[in-house]
Design an enzyme around this catalytic site. Structure first.
Site, short mmCIF file in Angstrom:
data_model
loop_
_atom_site.label_atom_id
_atom_site.label_comp_id
_atom_site.label_asym_id
_atom_site.label_seq_id
_atom_site.Cartn_x
_atom_site.Cartn_y
_atom_site.Cartn_z
N GLN A 33 0.79 -1.22 0.00
CA GLN A 33 0.00 0.00 0.00
C GLN A 33 0.83 1.28 0.00
OE1 GLN A 33 -2.68 -1.82 3.23
NE2 GLN A 33 -4.08 -0.49 2.15
N HIS A 53 -1.74 -5.38 -12.79
CA HIS A 53 -1.22 -5.16 -14.15
C HIS A 53 -2.06 -5.89 -15.19
CE1 HIS A 53 2.92 -4.15 -12.22
NE2 HIS A 53 2.15 -3.10 -12.31
N ASP A 66 2.30 0.61 -8.06
CA ASP A 66 3.66 0.64 -8.63
C ASP A 66 4.54 1.68 -7.93
OD1 ASP A 66 2.76 -1.26 -10.37
OD2 ASP A 66 3.06 -0.08 -12.20
N ARG A 91 3.70 -0.14 13.08
CA ARG A 91 3.38 -1.44 12.50
C ARG A 91 3.50 -1.31 10.98
NH1 ARG A 91 -2.25 -4.20 10.94
NH2 ARG A 91 -1.28 -6.07 10.09
N HIS A 136 1.27 -9.28 4.48
CA HIS A 136 0.11 -8.41 4.30
C HIS A 136 -0.27 -8.54 2.81
CE1 HIS A 136 -2.10 -4.90 6.32
NE2 HIS A 136 -2.68 -5.03 5.14
N ASN A 180 -1.75 -11.03 8.10
CA ASN A 180 -2.77 -10.02 8.30
C ASN A 180 -4.10 -10.49 7.74
OD1 ASN A 180 -3.59 -7.15 8.91
ND2 ASN A 180 -4.09 -7.25 6.73
N GLU A 181 -5.09 -10.63 8.60
CA GLU A 181 -6.47 -10.93 8.19
C GLU A 181 -6.59 -12.14 7.26
OE1 GLU A 181 -8.48 -7.55 6.57
OE2 GLU A 181 -8.27 -6.37 8.39
N ASN A 319 -7.97 -6.23 14.08
CA ASN A 319 -8.28 -5.10 13.20
C ASN A 319 -9.79 -4.92 13.29
OD1 ASN A 319 -5.64 -5.25 12.37
ND2 ASN A 319 -6.09 -5.91 10.27
N TYR A 321 -13.05 -2.21 12.21
CA TYR A 321 -13.53 -0.99 11.57
C TYR A 321 -15.03 -0.79 11.74
CZ TYR A 321 -9.02 -0.60 9.25
OH TYR A 321 -7.69 -0.45 9.01
N GLU A 391 -5.31 -2.39 13.94
CA GLU A 391 -5.85 -1.42 12.97
C GLU A 391 -7.19 -0.90 13.46
OE1 GLU A 391 -6.25 -2.50 8.80
OE2 GLU A 391 -4.41 -3.68 8.91
C1 NOJ Z 1 -7.56 -3.89 6.62
C2 NOJ Z 1 -6.31 -4.13 5.84
O1 NOJ Z 1 -5.38 -4.80 6.64
C3 NOJ Z 1 -5.67 -2.87 5.27
O2 NOJ Z 1 -4.75 -3.25 4.32
C4 NOJ Z 1 -6.75 -1.97 4.70
O3 NOJ Z 1 -6.19 -0.81 4.12
C5 NOJ Z 1 -7.72 -1.62 5.79
N1 NOJ Z 1 -8.37 -2.82 6.23
C6 NOJ Z 1 -8.79 -0.62 5.37
O4 NOJ Z 1 -9.58 -1.17 4.40
#
Ligand code: NOJ
Length: 495
Positions: A33, A53, A66, A91, A136, A180-181, A319, A321, A391
């Site tokens: 990212q 791509h 990129d 992190r 990740h 991760n996740e 994580n 949200y 997160e």
């Molecule tokens: C979880 C992910 O680990 C992360 O890569 C992503 O940007 C965030 N969620 C937000 O969507």
């Protein structure tokens, strides 16, 4: 964009409370990212390089990582931002094909190894602890070509990669996060994320099983060979949507949806008995039989595998949200983004309640109380584990520097963490804001900004500028006080 007010009741409940002295504040990011440098020096191709791509149409704005924030070249600027934020830790993640261009340890990239080594050293020099995610989502394409996460041998390959990282950085990194996740299996096998395969409910379940095994192999390797020397910790990162029943009638179905979304990974690692959540295992076995399958599409664990995975995490890295409400799906239901969480398998519909304010990402609306609900549920399910928030953050679109909604988001979600700790006795050791800066938000490209810092993606310098939320977070990290009145401060600019 949803604006909402910090309720008077909540303000009173948390006004006098502070996070304890030992509580750690940090920020998070991930390699694909932010780094760019997708083919710098001898870096290997990852499944994300290949996916963006070859199928740019899968990404809302057709963009790719990129160059992204160009942190491969500008990481010193990132370290300066971190120092300004007063954070205890950073992190970040390591790109597997940047360190091992073939995916295998037969060839170590000197450039890749040095890049992360320099970053770690620079952080430590400034008293910032490196918290390192090993995976990740950037699988080397070479391994995908051999079946990727659906090939049982991936557990060996991941353990080999883990050994390389422990050897390179184990003397300086105390906190390792393996994967991760793992819920990413659903996205990757539902065509939405790399590798863009279509094998929901089959490939996705193989991926779930082998990711758990890969994680556990890395955990056991560290426990056996590195922990005695370095004493660090190794944990899996779970994505936890909080899920509530739409009505009382939906309570049982909601439990099953929690099983497939949270328990699919957490039960194997944190429950006393290990393995898949029993109700989910029965459900998919029965459904598979009805479909004429010779065995369950959810692959069984051997007893030995159950033992390997059970207890293989030093903390519950979470994580979080968003929250969603669960109900039975209408027969003609079209599933939104939540379908990939496996809920279609269960005949469930998962959607936010209309009264929850939206954000720029369609999968997430604002409901801070859900965070406390999730933490309490996890404590009740898995006992008095230590949590670490890896997160939590807010998605805006084209956010201005004065990003008041993001300030409110962190304040309100932190307030719920504080209440969970003080009222519900949940042990939480730290909190990571997502994210240090705007970055490549996967299928949403650059259209969702989640950064405490704005990044100018039109400039070759990728200029980073602190938002109001960066000022707020720097204050929280310094004082451990969420400052319920912060939204009334004007024009503070100390960064
Ligand atoms: C979880 C992910 O680990 C992360 O890569 C992503 O940007 C965030 N969620 C937000 O969507």
């Amino acid at each position: 964009m949803g604006q909402y007010l910090f309720s008077a009741v909540l303000a009173t409940a948390v006004a006098e409370r502070r996070f304890p002295a030992g509580f750690k504040f940090g920020v998070a990011s991930s390699s694909y990212q932010i780094e760019g440098g997708w083919n710098a020096s001898d870096k290997g191709e990852s499944i994300w390089d290949r996916f963006v791509h070859t199928t740019p149409e899968a990404i809302v704005d057709g963009s790719n990582g990129d160059v992204a924030c160009d942190s491969y070249h500008r990481w010193r600027e990132d370290v300066q931002l971190l120092e300004n934020l007063n954070v205890d830790f950073y992190r970040f993640s390591i790109s597997w094909p940047r360190v091992l261009p073939t995916g295998f340890p037969n060839r170590l990239s000197e450039h890749g190894a040095r890049y992360y080594g320099d970053l770690i050293d620079a952080l430590l020099e400034r008293g910032i602890e490196p918290v390192v995610t090993m995976y990740h989502w950037e699988l080397p394409q070479t391994l995908q070509d051999l079946g990727g996460w659906a090939n049982p041998l991936i557990a060996d390959w991941f353990a080999d990669y883990a050994r390389v990282l422990f050897d390179l950085y184990g003397d300086r990194v105390q906190t390792w996060l393996t994967i991760n996740e793992p819920l990413i299996c659903d996205f990757g096998y539902d065509g939405i994320f790399a590798p863009g395969l279509q094998s929901a409910g089959r490939g996705s379940y193989l991926c779930s099983k082998y990711m758990l095994l890969a994680h556990a192999r890395a955990y056991r390797l560290y426990e056996r060979e590195y922990k005695p020397k370095y004493g660090g910790t190794v944990s899996l990162v779970n994505q936890v949507y909080w899920l509530e029943p739409q009505t009382e009638q939906d309570a049982e179905l909601t439990e099953l949806v929690r099983d497939i979304s949270i328990g699919r990974y957490a039960h194997a690692v944190f429950s006393a008995e290990g393995g898949w959540p029993p109700a989910l295992e029965r459900y998919i076995a029965q459904k598979s039989a009805e479909e004429g399958e010779p065995r369950s599409r959810l692959p069984a664990f051997t007893q030995e595998e159950i033992e390997l995975i059970r207890g293989s995490s030093d903390m519950f890295a979470i994580n979080h949200y968003a929250t969603a409400a669960v109900s039975a799906a209408a027969p003609d239901a079209t599933y939104g983004v939540f379908a990939v969480e496996g809920v279609a398998e269960l005949g469930a519909a998962v959607a936010p309640r209309p009264e929850w304010p939206p954000t720029a990402s369609d999968w997430f609306t604002l409901y801070p109380e859900g965070f406390r609900g999730a933490l309490l549920y996890l404590k009740q399910q898995y006992g008095d584990v230590e949590f670490f928030v890896t997160e939590n953050g807010y998605a805006g679109s084209d956010d201005p520097l004065d990003d008041e909604p993001r300030v409110q988001y962190h304040r309100d979600y932190l307030a719920q963490v504080l209440l969970a700790m003080e009222e519900d006795g949940v042990r939480v050791a730290g909190y990571s804001a997502w994210s240090l800066m705007d970055s490549y938000e996967w299928m949403t490209g650059y259209q969702a900004s989640m950064g405490l810092h704005h990044v100018d993606f039109s400039s070759p310098d990728r200029t980073r500028t602190p938002r109001r939320s960066a000022h707020y977070y720097a204050q929280v990290a310094r004082t451990h006080d969420i400052d319920v009145d912060y939204s009334f401060h004007e024009g503070d600019n100390k960064l």
